[in-house]
Write a protein that holds these residues in place. Sequence first.
Motif, PDB file in Angstrom:
ATOM      1  N   SER A 277      45.107   6.890  34.354  1.00  0.00           N
ATOM      2  CA  SER A 277      45.933   6.002  35.181  1.00  0.00           C
ATOM      3  C   SER A 277      45.132   4.850  35.790  1.00  0.00           C
ATOM      4  CB  SER A 277      46.613   6.802  36.297  1.00  0.00           C
ATOM      5  OG  SER A 277      45.657   7.585  36.988  1.00  0.00           O
ATOM      6  N   SER A 278      43.810   4.859  35.607  1.00  0.00           N
ATOM      7  CA  SER A 278      42.984   3.760  36.129  1.00  0.00           C
ATOM      8  C   SER A 278      42.908   2.574  35.165  1.00  0.00           C
ATOM      9  CB  SER A 278      41.572   4.269  36.435  1.00  0.00           C
ATOM     10  OG  SER A 278      40.916   4.698  35.252  1.00  0.00           O
ATOM     11  N   ILE A 279      43.555   2.673  34.009  1.00  0.00           N
ATOM     12  CA  ILE A 279      43.441   1.618  32.983  1.00  0.00           C
ATOM     13  C   ILE A 279      44.249   0.383  33.358  1.00  0.00           C
ATOM     14  CG2 ILE A 279      44.095   1.019  30.601  1.00  0.00           C
ATOM     15  CD1 ILE A 279      43.345   3.858  29.791  1.00  0.00           C
ATOM     16  N   ILE A 280      43.639  -0.784  33.170  1.00  0.00           N
ATOM     17  CA  ILE A 280      44.359  -2.058  33.192  1.00  0.00           C
ATOM     18  C   ILE A 280      43.873  -2.892  32.001  1.00  0.00           C
ATOM     19  CG2 ILE A 280      44.748  -2.124  35.686  1.00  0.00           C
ATOM     20  CD1 ILE A 280      42.410  -4.163  35.876  1.00  0.00           C
ATOM     21  N   GLY A 281      44.571  -3.997  31.750  1.00  0.00           N
ATOM     22  CA  GLY A 281      44.177  -4.888  30.667  1.00  0.00           C
ATOM     23  C   GLY A 281      43.844  -6.266  31.184  1.00  0.00           C
ATOM     24  N   LEU A 282      43.864  -7.230  30.275  1.00  0.00           N
ATOM     25  CA  LEU A 282      43.504  -8.602  30.620  1.00  0.00           C
ATOM     26  C   LEU A 282      44.379  -9.181  31.724  1.00  0.00           C
ATOM     27  CD1 LEU A 282      42.932 -10.496  27.271  1.00  0.00           C
ATOM     28  CD2 LEU A 282      41.246  -9.890  28.992  1.00  0.00           C
ATOM     29  N   SER A 283      45.622  -8.725  31.771  1.00  0.00           N
ATOM     30  CA  SER A 283      46.543  -9.286  32.754  1.00  0.00           C
ATOM     31  C   SER A 283      46.420  -8.610  34.110  1.00  0.00           C
ATOM     32  CB  SER A 283      47.982  -9.152  32.257  1.00  0.00           C
ATOM     33  OG  SER A 283      48.268  -7.801  31.965  1.00  0.00           O
ATOM     34  N   GLY A 284      45.525  -7.637  34.239  1.00  0.00           N
ATOM     35  CA  GLY A 284      45.402  -6.891  35.483  1.00  0.00           C
ATOM     36  C   GLY A 284      44.319  -7.436  36.403  1.00  0.00           C
ATOM     37  N   THR A 285      44.267  -6.868  37.605  1.00  0.00           N
ATOM     38  CA  THR A 285      43.252  -7.223  38.597  1.00  0.00           C
ATOM     39  C   THR A 285      42.672  -5.935  39.175  1.00  0.00           C
ATOM     40  OG1 THR A 285      44.455  -9.228  39.196  1.00  0.00           O
ATOM     41  CG2 THR A 285      42.843  -8.418  40.784  1.00  0.00           C
ATOM     42  N   VAL A 286      41.341  -5.874  39.284  1.00  0.00           N
ATOM     43  CA  VAL A 286      40.699  -4.720  39.917  1.00  0.00           C
ATOM     44  C   VAL A 286      40.998  -4.768  41.408  1.00  0.00           C
ATOM     45  CG1 VAL A 286      38.483  -3.643  40.483  1.00  0.00           C
ATOM     46  CG2 VAL A 286      38.869  -4.593  38.185  1.00  0.00           C
TER      47      VAL A 286
END
Length: 293
Positions: free
Chosen positions: A107-116
Amino acid sequence: MKLVTFNGDRVGFVVDDDVVDITDAVLGRCGPARHSLMRTLIAHWDELRDDVRGCQVRLPLSSVRLDPPIGDPTKIVAAPINYFDHQAEMNVNATVDALGFFLKAPSSIIGLSGTVQLPYLDRRFDQEGELAVVIGRRARCIAEEDVPDHLFGFTGLLDMTMRGGEDRSTRKSFETFTPIGPWIVTPDEIDDPDAIDLRCWVNGELRQEANTRDLVWGVRRFVAYASWVTTLEPGDVVTTGTPAGVGPVNAGDTIELELSGIGRLEVGVDDKNAVASLTQGHGRGPGSEFNVR
Ligand code: MN
């Protein structure tokens, strides 16, 4: 082939500056998917690989939103200390061959469109640029020489990390702490997984520069080892560890990771909704310089 997930749950591959949409081909062959379309595609890749080459619908890459190429692996298997120069900067006396692997929450995954999103205002958070592989065929108790038969492809991964004494699975599993991408590159496009250049910048400043030939355990050894602990399923992500050059990131920063033959992953950092740390681990852990509050 560079495979992407885009605009929610559509899948495609990148050709020049376009995305070829292969969603209908995957649904046509596999029916309603029980998991994400990418995980379904990976599980049926032997049947699908010829179908998708005939797909004709092209969209400009600039017109789509790139999501994490795989968003629902059953697990993320990660190497703790797998470059000697990172071992030295962390001031610890063990590497992967003593520590084994740890798990990150999918559930910690994001992609290019995400923000840490940094969760706490009073803790140190670092970037860790890494080469990751995506499992193709199920792997259980396999030999090193058989690992290539079980790989679907390669991608970039940022193993975002809170420094301190909490368990790794806590410090590395915060929501948004695993940016993946920009896409999954199939092995036919990678000359040698043991000779990939890795570079990582924060705000344009080069922090990490390495080559996967310097991994303590390379891809084959680490994946084979992991398969003797747990069954690696199609779509699972295995990340190989980070070289020297980890350092703190803060709200407003931009992190870029580039891997030769794979591409560039770029994400921003924010601390919206951050609170005071809920655990007291800041005074513990390896290397006192990593325990900055
Ligand atoms: Mn790491």
